[in-house]
Design an enzyme around this catalytic site. Structure first.
Site, PDB file in Angstrom:
ATOM      1  N   GLU A  45      43.817  37.077  37.714  1.00  0.00           N
ATOM      2  CA  GLU A  45      42.877  36.729  36.637  1.00  0.00           C
ATOM      3  C   GLU A  45      41.887  35.657  37.094  1.00  0.00           C
ATOM      4  O   GLU A  45      42.272  34.661  37.707  1.00  0.00           O
ATOM      5  CB  GLU A  45      43.670  36.216  35.438  1.00  0.00           C
ATOM      6  CG  GLU A  45      42.805  35.768  34.261  1.00  0.00           C
ATOM      7  CD  GLU A  45      43.607  35.029  33.202  1.00  0.00           C
ATOM      8  OE1 GLU A  45      43.205  35.090  32.026  1.00  0.00           O
ATOM      9  OE2 GLU A  45      44.620  34.378  33.538  1.00  0.00           O
ATOM     10  N   LYS A 126      40.181  41.026  27.569  1.00  0.00           N
ATOM     11  CA  LYS A 126      41.441  40.385  27.177  1.00  0.00           C
ATOM     12  C   LYS A 126      41.495  40.167  25.661  1.00  0.00           C
ATOM     13  O   LYS A 126      40.597  39.565  25.071  1.00  0.00           O
ATOM     14  CB  LYS A 126      41.572  39.066  27.921  1.00  0.00           C
ATOM     15  CG  LYS A 126      42.886  38.326  27.723  1.00  0.00           C
ATOM     16  CD  LYS A 126      42.859  37.051  28.551  1.00  0.00           C
ATOM     17  CE  LYS A 126      44.138  36.246  28.441  1.00  0.00           C
ATOM     18  NZ  LYS A 126      44.052  34.993  29.231  1.00  0.00           N
ATOM     19  N   CYS A 161      47.312  38.044  31.628  1.00  0.00           N
ATOM     20  CA  CYS A 161      47.903  36.720  31.483  1.00  0.00           C
ATOM     21  C   CYS A 161      48.558  36.491  30.114  1.00  0.00           C
ATOM     22  O   CYS A 161      49.648  36.994  29.872  1.00  0.00           O
ATOM     23  CB  CYS A 161      46.846  35.656  31.782  1.00  0.00           C
ATOM     24  SG  CYS A 161      47.551  34.027  32.201  1.00  0.00           S
TER      25      CYS A 161
END
Length: 274
Positions: A45, A126, A161
């Site tokens: 990421e 995300k 994440c």
């Protein structure tokens, strides 16, 4: 992809504030080009700017066809691999409303996947932003849609994440056909035990491979966990970085094994709440 298996490599690249973004981009592309024996390569990421370098997000933002995407597309094509290029700070232009009003830009934490031809195969914004009303949670907009991408023989589900803490996303990806879950991250060292625990949990509960790729180094004073890992559908760790050093983690994925696990222990069939 040989004999139905997929050779996957996670590049746990180091992020150091003394290295320019341009130099790290070139170095990452070189590392990708070295993985010619792999079928799928994964980067972490926000490896260009650092996941905790919030002050750099605005300056480091780029469009989906920006310099990082171009460098990663070329590297995927030269290595002839599927490349999950980790994520970038995407600057997205939003059209205005009637009369041209209400336009502007927004930032997203966006993962990019490229085919061996260098074509962009998927982009995932995300969904869950980290920060508890600070950092990413205030600086970036949230994605809204789960994303999968079909490789020959296996479908990948994409997450990033902090998404790892939200099992409902991974169940949605499994329902959409994912048999491998790819999670690039900039996960802090102080919560490294959570990283390993949750990655194994997502593998076990979805009976899918998990490819969890973290960064090495320190982002804006935050030491990274590293410990990138490839976990099988039974929760066994096939390969794992022992620390937060820069390294490559590689293992073979067998899509047929996902089917066998799901057939032999059909827990997904017994779901009640949806």
């Amino acid at each position: 992809m040989d004999g139905g298996t997929v050779r996957a490599s996670l590049i746990q690249i180091g992020v150091d504030g003394d290295e320019t973004v341009e130099a790290r981009r070139a170095r990452a592309a070189s590392l990708v080009r070295e993985q010619t024996a792999s079928d799928l390569v994964v980067l972490p990421e926000l490896w260009t700017v650092g996941a905790f370098a919030f002050d750099s997000f605005e300056a480091g933002a780029e469009p989906l066809d920006g310099p990082t995407a171009r460098a990663m597309s070329e590297a995927a094509r030269e290595a002839r691999v599927w490349l999950h290029a980790g994520s970038v700070v995407e600057r997205a232009e939003h059209a205005g409303g009637p009369g041209g009003t209400g336009g502007g830009t927004a930032l997203y934490n966006t993962s990019l996947v490229f085919s061996p031809d260098g074509e962009r195969a998927a982009a995932y914004r995300k969904i869950h932003r980290f920060g508890f009303d600070r950092g990413e949670a205030t600086l970036m907009s949230a994605g809204a849609e789960p994303v999968t991408v079909d490789l020959p023989g296996i479908t990948l589900g994409l997450a990033t994440c902090y998404d790892l803490r939200f099992p409902e996303l991974f169940r949605a990806l499994t329902d959409a056909g994912a048999r491998a879950l790819v999670i690039p991250a900039g996960w802090p060292a102080r919560r490294a035990s959570h990283w390993s625990l949750l990655a194994r949990a997502r593998a076990v509960e979805n009976q899918a491979y998990v490819l969890a790729c973290g960064t090495a180094g320190t982002h804006a004073g935050v030491p990274q966990a590293g410990r990138s890992a490839i976990i099988d559908p039974w929760g066994e760790t096939l390969a794992e970085a022992p620390d937060a050093g820069e390294r490559v983690v590689t293992a073979e994925l067998d899509p047929a094994y996902v089917d066998r696990v799901r057939e032999d222990f059909p827990v997904l069939r017994d779901r009640v709440l949806r």
